[in-house]
Design a protein around this motif. Structure first.
Motif, PDB file in Angstrom:
ATOM      1  N   ARG A 109       8.173  -8.947 -43.112  1.00 54.25           N
ATOM      2  CA  ARG A 109       8.360 -10.340 -43.537  1.00 54.25           C
ATOM      3  C   ARG A 109       8.097 -10.495 -45.035  1.00 54.25           C
ATOM      4  O   ARG A 109       6.946 -10.389 -45.471  1.00 54.25           O
ATOM      5  CB  ARG A 109       7.425 -11.250 -42.731  1.00 54.25           C
ATOM      6  CG  ARG A 109       7.754 -11.202 -41.248  1.00 54.25           C
ATOM      7  CD  ARG A 109       6.939 -12.156 -40.420  1.00 54.25           C
ATOM      8  NE  ARG A 109       7.618 -12.419 -39.161  1.00 54.25           N
ATOM      9  CZ  ARG A 109       7.200 -13.248 -38.229  1.00 54.25           C
ATOM     10  NH1 ARG A 109       6.091 -13.925 -38.404  1.00 54.25           N
ATOM     11  NH2 ARG A 109       7.899 -13.434 -37.122  1.00 54.25           N
ATOM     12  N   ASP A 249       1.129 -12.854 -37.659  1.00 57.31           N
ATOM     13  CA  ASP A 249       1.849 -14.058 -37.229  1.00 57.31           C
ATOM     14  C   ASP A 249       1.340 -15.269 -38.009  1.00 57.31           C
ATOM     15  O   ASP A 249       2.120 -16.032 -38.603  1.00 57.31           O
ATOM     16  CB  ASP A 249       1.624 -14.250 -35.718  1.00 57.31           C
ATOM     17  CG  ASP A 249       2.404 -15.432 -35.166  1.00 57.31           C
ATOM     18  OD1 ASP A 249       3.393 -15.854 -35.797  1.00 57.31           O
ATOM     19  OD2 ASP A 249       2.016 -15.946 -34.093  1.00 57.31           O
ATOM     20  N   ASP A 253       3.082 -17.488 -41.591  1.00 55.56           N
ATOM     21  CA  ASP A 253       3.377 -18.932 -41.680  1.00 55.56           C
ATOM     22  C   ASP A 253       2.688 -19.509 -42.919  1.00 55.56           C
ATOM     23  O   ASP A 253       3.258 -20.347 -43.621  1.00 55.56           O
ATOM     24  CB  ASP A 253       2.905 -19.684 -40.419  1.00 55.56           C
ATOM     25  CG  ASP A 253       4.028 -19.867 -39.391  1.00 55.56           C
ATOM     26  OD1 ASP A 253       4.887 -18.968 -39.276  1.00 55.56           O
ATOM     27  OD2 ASP A 253       4.050 -20.909 -38.702  1.00 55.56           O
TER      28      ASP A 253
HETATM   29 MN    MN Z   1       4.966 -17.113 -35.772  1.00 53.82          MN
END
Ligand code: MN
Ligand code: NAD
Ligand code: IPM
Length: 382
Positions: A109, A249, A253
């Motif tokens: 990411r 995770d 964000d």
């Molecule tokens: Mn997520």
């Protein structure tokens, strides 16, 4: 001609809206690839899986869904989740089962503030937000191991185990070291060994162990609580970051929030050995609050389409897509409401396509042709 077979699972909510823009961009790139020496095309197959399918059939995907997807070169996914369908069912029976079945153990990411993207942090220079998160994607806190005992009784107990295998930790950490070495960047491990006295002590020891093989890579280790503070106060500390499933995770964000918002956050679920197809998706969800209104920002999906291009070795094409996203942001004329504009999802997709056709970007495509695999997607052995 190199034809890539892509399984498209647009999914729920804003999923179909943003995915059609990504497909538009991929088709445009295929068209622009003609005559560059790195010609490619796409064959898209759409699968109607997701929560509507679940409501009709009781399943999130066809019974032989995994077998079917195996035959594709990659999967392009929108988002999953719909009010009325329990999230743990919709996500476990589609998104998570794909990540696990295809051993997509790397969740890559980018947390990069593109030119023209808004940033809520003051006193931070845009170039200081340029990280790549390598999130463990198959086990850890999301392994799905646990029990629900004495359900509904006063002595009810739930147990959710974190599963950290030696193989699982080692391979993601090694991938991150390889990436840091290839890109000549620092590597930061984020864990929580002070409180998670088994899993994260184990993680830290493997990080140290693998690190001995990479004396050329400068490393840092942060506790997750401090790391989240530094991501806001001093994001320039982070370059390549490796962390567990849950921490990755949450932190990505946070990363999205400091680099333009959920509408600009892309992700790739990679099976680096290429035994199975990898999957590309924006990291946001189905956003039921704005679904069906043409308000969704498609740039995260477009960015993940760029990751797909890079994975297939079309590095120049991937760079051209990112350059076009930046041009759209810098121009600031055609943006969705999350970025302060009034344009629709489709208008933004069209604008990216228009920018791709600009002479400048086209010449970039030609100039950079045939660069081959970027280090993020190159195979490595050991
Ligand atoms: Mn997520
Ligand atoms: P979400 O990412 O869907 O939305 C969070 C907020 O960000 C919302 O206000 C939404 O409007 C906004 N947002 C998200 N993407 C946007 C975009 N492209 N453009 C503009 N604004 C955008 O997260 P949530 O609300 O926590 O979850 C909604 C559903 O999605 C739930 O069912 C959840 O389980 C699911 N979910 C799925 C995935 C996935 O499929 N990969 C990821 C996260 C959440
Ligand atoms: C993501 C999502 C998923 C995850 C959920 C929907 C299971 O939040 O891709 O970030 O936690 O991996």
């Amino acid at each position: 001609m190199n034809t890539h077979k892509i399984a498209v699972i647009a999914g729920d909510g804003i999923g179909p809206e943003v995915i059609s823009e990504g497909v538009k961009v991929l088709n445009k790139m295929a068209e622009l690839s003609r005559g560059t020496g790195d010609e490619f095309s796409f064959e898209f197959t759409e699968f109607p899986w997701g929560c509507t399918y679940y409501k009709e059939t009781g399943r999130m995907m066809a019974e032989d869904g995994i077998e079917t997807l195996k035959k594709y070169d990659a999967i392009y996914l929108g988002a999953v989740g719909m009010p009325g369908v329990p999230d743990h069912i919709s996500l476990w029976d589609l998104l998570l089962v794909i990540r696990k079945s295809f051993d997509q153990y790397i969740n890559l990411r980018p947390v990069k503030l593109l030119k023209g993207a808004p940033c809520p942090l003051k006193d931070v220079k845009p170039e200081e937000i340029n990280m790549t998160f390598v999130r463990e994607n198959t086990e850890g806190e999301y392994a799905g191991s646990g029990a629900w005992l004495y359900k509904g009784k006063p002595n009810e107990v739930v147990i959710q185990n974190g599963v950290f295998s030696r193989v699982g930790c080692e391979r993601v950490i090694r991938y991150a070291f390889e990436l840091a070495r290839a890109e000549k960047k620092t590597l930061t491990s984020i864990s929580k060994g002070n409180a998670l006295n088994y899993s994260m002590v184990f993680w830290d020891s493997i990080f140290e162990e693998v690190g001995r093989e990479y004396p050329d890579v400068k490393t840092y280790s942060y506790l997750v609580d401090a790391a989240s503070m530094f991501m806001v106060k001093d994001p320039g500390r982070f370059q390549i970051v490796v962390t567990s499933n849950l921490f990755g995770d949450i932190l990505t964000d946070l990363g999205a929030a400091i680099s333009g918002g959920m509408g600009l956050a892309a992700g790739a679920n990679l099976n680096p050995e290429r035994t199975y197809p990898s999957m590309f998706e924006p990291i946001h969800g189905s956003a039921p609050d704005i679904a069906g209104q043409g308000k969704a920002n498609p740039l995260a999906s477009v960015w993940s389409a760029a990751q797909l291009l890079e994975c297939f070795g079309h590095k120049a094409a991937a760079d051209a897509v990112i350059a076009s996203i930046e041009n759209v942001l810098v121009d600031a004329k055609v943006l969705t409401p999350d970025l302060g504009g009034t344009a629709t999802t489709a208008m933004v997709g069209d604008e990216v396509v228009k920018k791709l056709s600009d002479a400048a970007v086209e010449s970039a495509v030609t100039k950079l042709k045939g660069l081959g695999l970027g280090p993020k997607f190159a195979k490595f052995s050991k």
